[in-house]
Design a protein around this motif. Sequence first.
Motif, mmCIF file in Angstrom:
data_model
loop_
_atom_site.group_PDB
_atom_site.id
_atom_site.type_symbol
_atom_site.label_atom_id
_atom_site.label_comp_id
_atom_site.label_asym_id
_atom_site.label_seq_id
_atom_site.Cartn_x
_atom_site.Cartn_y
_atom_site.Cartn_z
ATOM 1 N N GLY A 399 0.156 -1.172 0.332
ATOM 2 C CA GLY A 399 -0.546 0.148 0.150
ATOM 3 C C GLY A 399 0.756 1.588 -0.061
ATOM 4 N N ILE A 400 2.066 1.819 1.002
ATOM 5 C CA ILE A 400 2.907 2.453 0.598
ATOM 6 C C ILE A 400 3.366 2.812 -0.865
ATOM 7 C CG2 ILE A 400 4.960 3.166 0.993
ATOM 8 C CD1 ILE A 400 4.665 1.323 3.914
ATOM 9 N N TYR A 401 3.648 1.662 -1.170
ATOM 10 C CA TYR A 401 4.183 1.806 -2.855
ATOM 11 C C TYR A 401 3.049 2.617 -3.842
ATOM 12 C CZ TYR A 401 5.682 1.354 -7.695
ATOM 13 O OH TYR A 401 5.943 1.512 -8.855
ATOM 14 N N PHE A 402 1.594 2.157 -3.973
ATOM 15 C CA PHE A 402 0.964 2.329 -4.349
ATOM 16 C C PHE A 402 0.468 3.869 -4.326
ATOM 17 C CE2 PHE A 402 -0.012 -1.937 -4.891
ATOM 18 C CZ PHE A 402 -0.065 -2.287 -6.552
ATOM 19 N N VAL A 403 0.016 3.970 -2.700
ATOM 20 C CA VAL A 403 -0.039 5.428 -2.442
ATOM 21 C C VAL A 403 0.524 6.330 -2.586
ATOM 22 C CG1 VAL A 403 -0.197 6.643 0.246
ATOM 23 C CG2 VAL A 403 -1.571 4.375 -0.607
ATOM 24 N N PHE A 404 2.445 5.874 -2.901
ATOM 25 C CA PHE A 404 3.304 7.330 -2.932
ATOM 26 C C PHE A 404 3.183 7.505 -4.281
ATOM 27 C CE2 PHE A 404 4.471 7.269 1.702
ATOM 28 C CZ PHE A 404 4.768 8.480 2.310
ATOM 29 N N THR A 405 3.546 6.834 -5.029
ATOM 30 C CA THR A 405 3.242 7.063 -6.553
ATOM 31 C C THR A 405 2.317 7.463 -7.360
ATOM 32 O OG1 THR A 405 4.878 4.593 -7.052
ATOM 33 C CG2 THR A 405 3.605 5.300 -8.807
ATOM 34 N N SER A 406 1.134 6.847 -6.556
ATOM 35 C CA SER A 406 -0.442 7.524 -7.179
ATOM 36 C C SER A 406 -0.243 9.223 -7.005
ATOM 37 C CB SER A 406 -0.694 7.093 -6.156
ATOM 38 O OG SER A 406 -2.901 7.855 -6.422
ATOM 39 N N THR A 407 0.015 9.345 -5.552
ATOM 40 C CA THR A 407 0.590 10.835 -5.015
ATOM 41 C C THR A 407 1.809 11.755 -5.803
ATOM 42 O OG1 THR A 407 -0.807 10.095 -3.824
ATOM 43 C CG2 THR A 407 0.385 12.403 -3.117
ATOM 44 N N PHE A 408 2.702 11.235 -6.290
ATOM 45 C CA PHE A 408 3.416 12.055 -6.728
ATOM 46 C C PHE A 408 3.381 12.154 -8.313
ATOM 47 C CE2 PHE A 408 7.058 9.866 -3.466
ATOM 48 C CZ PHE A 408 6.668 11.052 -2.704
ATOM 49 N N THR A 409 3.218 10.543 -8.723
ATOM 50 C CA THR A 409 2.431 11.397 -10.405
ATOM 51 C C THR A 409 1.881 12.004 -10.350
ATOM 52 O OG1 THR A 409 1.340 9.041 -10.218
ATOM 53 C CG2 THR A 409 3.444 9.331 -11.067
ATOM 54 N N TYR A 410 0.572 11.845 -9.387
ATOM 55 C CA TYR A 410 -1.528 12.736 -9.669
ATOM 56 C C TYR A 410 -0.815 14.283 -8.980
ATOM 57 C CZ TYR A 410 -5.252 15.597 -8.882
ATOM 58 O OH TYR A 410 -6.482 16.194 -8.680
ATOM 59 N N LEU A 411 0.564 14.851 -8.232
ATOM 60 C CA LEU A 411 0.923 15.833 -7.816
ATOM 61 C C LEU A 411 1.983 16.774 -8.985
ATOM 62 C CD1 LEU A 411 2.018 15.217 -4.377
ATOM 63 C CD2 LEU A 411 -0.271 16.908 -4.897
ATOM 64 N N VAL A 412 2.407 15.872 -9.872
ATOM 65 C CA VAL A 412 3.582 16.206 -10.533
ATOM 66 C C VAL A 412 2.349 17.339 -12.178
ATOM 67 C CG1 VAL A 412 5.023 15.756 -12.698
ATOM 68 C CG2 VAL A 412 5.230 15.519 -10.142
ATOM 69 N N THR A 413 1.251 15.711 -12.337
ATOM 70 C CA THR A 413 0.373 16.520 -13.262
ATOM 71 C C THR A 413 -0.332 17.357 -13.248
ATOM 72 O OG1 THR A 413 -0.585 14.709 -12.542
ATOM 73 C CG2 THR A 413 1.154 13.841 -14.626
ATOM 74 N N ALA A 414 -1.465 16.903 -11.909
ATOM 75 C CA ALA A 414 -2.430 18.240 -11.776
ATOM 76 C C ALA A 414 -2.009 19.427 -11.902
ATOM 77 C CB ALA A 414 -3.123 17.656 -11.053
ATOM 78 N N TYR A 415 -0.374 19.521 -11.079
ATOM 79 C CA TYR A 415 0.017 21.263 -10.790
ATOM 80 C C TYR A 415 1.241 21.032 -11.306
ATOM 81 C CZ TYR A 415 -2.824 20.521 -6.672
ATOM 82 O OH TYR A 415 -4.035 20.632 -6.037
ATOM 83 N N ARG A 416 0.955 20.634 -13.275
ATOM 84 C CA ARG A 416 2.748 21.103 -13.417
ATOM 85 C C ARG A 416 3.018 22.256 -13.962
ATOM 86 N NH1 ARG A 416 3.143 17.612 -18.365
ATOM 87 N NH2 ARG A 416 1.606 16.698 -17.552
ATOM 88 N N PRO A 417 2.148 23.690 -13.077
ATOM 89 C CA PRO A 417 2.647 24.851 -13.468
ATOM 90 C C PRO A 417 3.769 24.880 -12.658
ATOM 91 C CG PRO A 417 0.838 24.888 -13.851
ATOM 92 C CD PRO A 417 0.830 23.392 -13.827
ATOM 93 N N ILE A 418 3.603 24.240 -11.492
ATOM 94 C CA ILE A 418 4.146 24.173 -10.377
ATOM 95 C C ILE A 418 4.641 22.980 -9.546
ATOM 96 C CG2 ILE A 418 3.758 26.786 -9.421
ATOM 97 C CD1 ILE A 418 1.967 25.570 -7.631
#
Length: 487
Positions: A399-418
């Motif tokens: 679960g740790i891997y799934f949570v962090f991989t998911s959150t990291f990629t979401y933050l990078v793509t959703a907040y792409r300008p920053i």
Amino acid sequence: MSAASSMTLDQDDLEDKATIPDGPTYDPMQVSLETSEHPQHISSLRKWLAVVIISSSALCVTCSSSVALFTEESVSKEFGVSHIVTILAISLFIEGLGLGPLLVGPLSEVYGRNIVYRVSYSLFFMCAFPVAFAPNVYVYLIFRFVMGFCGAAFLSVAGGSVSDLFSDDTVANPMALYTISPFIGPVLGPLISGLINQNLYWRWTFRFQAMWIFSQLIALYLLVPETYVPVLLKRKAYRMRISTGNPAYWAPLDKQDKHLMHAIAVSCYKPFQLMIFDRMALLLNLWTSLILGILYLAFQAFPIIFQRGHGFSMRATGMTFLGIGLGMVLSISSQPYWNKLFRREAAKHGGEAPPETRLIMGQLGGILVPIGLFWLAFTTYPGIHWIVPIIGSVPFGAGIYFVFTSTFTYLVTAYRPIAASAMAANSAMRSSFAAVFPLFAGAMYDKLGTVGATALLAGLTTVMAPLPFIFHRIGPRLRKNSRFTIS
């Protein structure tokens, strides 16, 4: 070709001429990289070798955070301090990891990835000696913090190197390898620490760590190329000016008005501005911070469960963390399935999947984490065979891997300008949680018992588990109303 390498001059700049006193006038000429010069076109072997070295360097850094676990009792006796003071060796290291990206992020955008790696890892290596040969607890703790600060480049800059080397279509697998490395590291630390401290003097733990760091440093110098395209263009422009005698060759980085101190100031306040004004980023950061805090709390809890409850030796207790590590390894083996899922979602949306697609992985992780913790909580009784709680830690690790991989990629793509600020905000908050949680672990487990304390942590993760489901549904609307995200 990256966006940075395709930048053009403003109209006013095009009218300017580069001149040499009493000499000819030259038209400004922007350099560009040939296809063979681009980092994505070097051989697959060299690219993967670089990724493996960067990932193992990140693993070494995070392993150093928890490798102090089984030195605590010996350090306490030698320096005449309480156990809670020796726990600070882990907490201060983690706090350094959280603060370091605020400095090294802007530096990497001005000077490139490699110089940041080499300088930070050289300092990381040098700081290992004051820790290993510390004459008192003050030197020991101060340099543990400095080590964490210096090693932080591999939790912030290194992901950029991986994305520099691979195209969007091929980056998933190397990024998955890099992503899991910083989380395998803390699990590997107690295993190494237990093996060494079972039979050797505690300082050998850090001497061994220094030898490992040195081998990584040599590999970084010899085998990891510069991958940041704006810096490669700047170097090529310099070579062209020298070889031709024509001062008019330029790269976009030459024309940018870079104020390093201003960039550092922005990197310090922008992450906190994001968390204050964007509740979605705040809640996702809080979720990952809670889970990382629980992981580091486990470094104090597992000795209570297995050494005190089951009579394990120091070495055997270190090996109990292999259940969490196994869960992480099993989870990364599912990456081909997720890659196929993301490609299918991208095909449905005209070639680019919405950022919320990344949260599907987080939904599974959000379920597995509390399942693993509840399993662990209700099997910690001494009368239950020790293998049962270790098996329960496997879904927690996955679960740790799934949570962090998911959150990291979401933050990078959703907040792409920053994106850099979004990741820095996450890093600062989760490192603060991970630094604090081990400090109250002993008191909490003494007060509530192994069942009550672990079940309390499981309950907190259960409360947070709906977040990826909620944001997967309403994320597009929240992004549309946010000033930080792409709509």
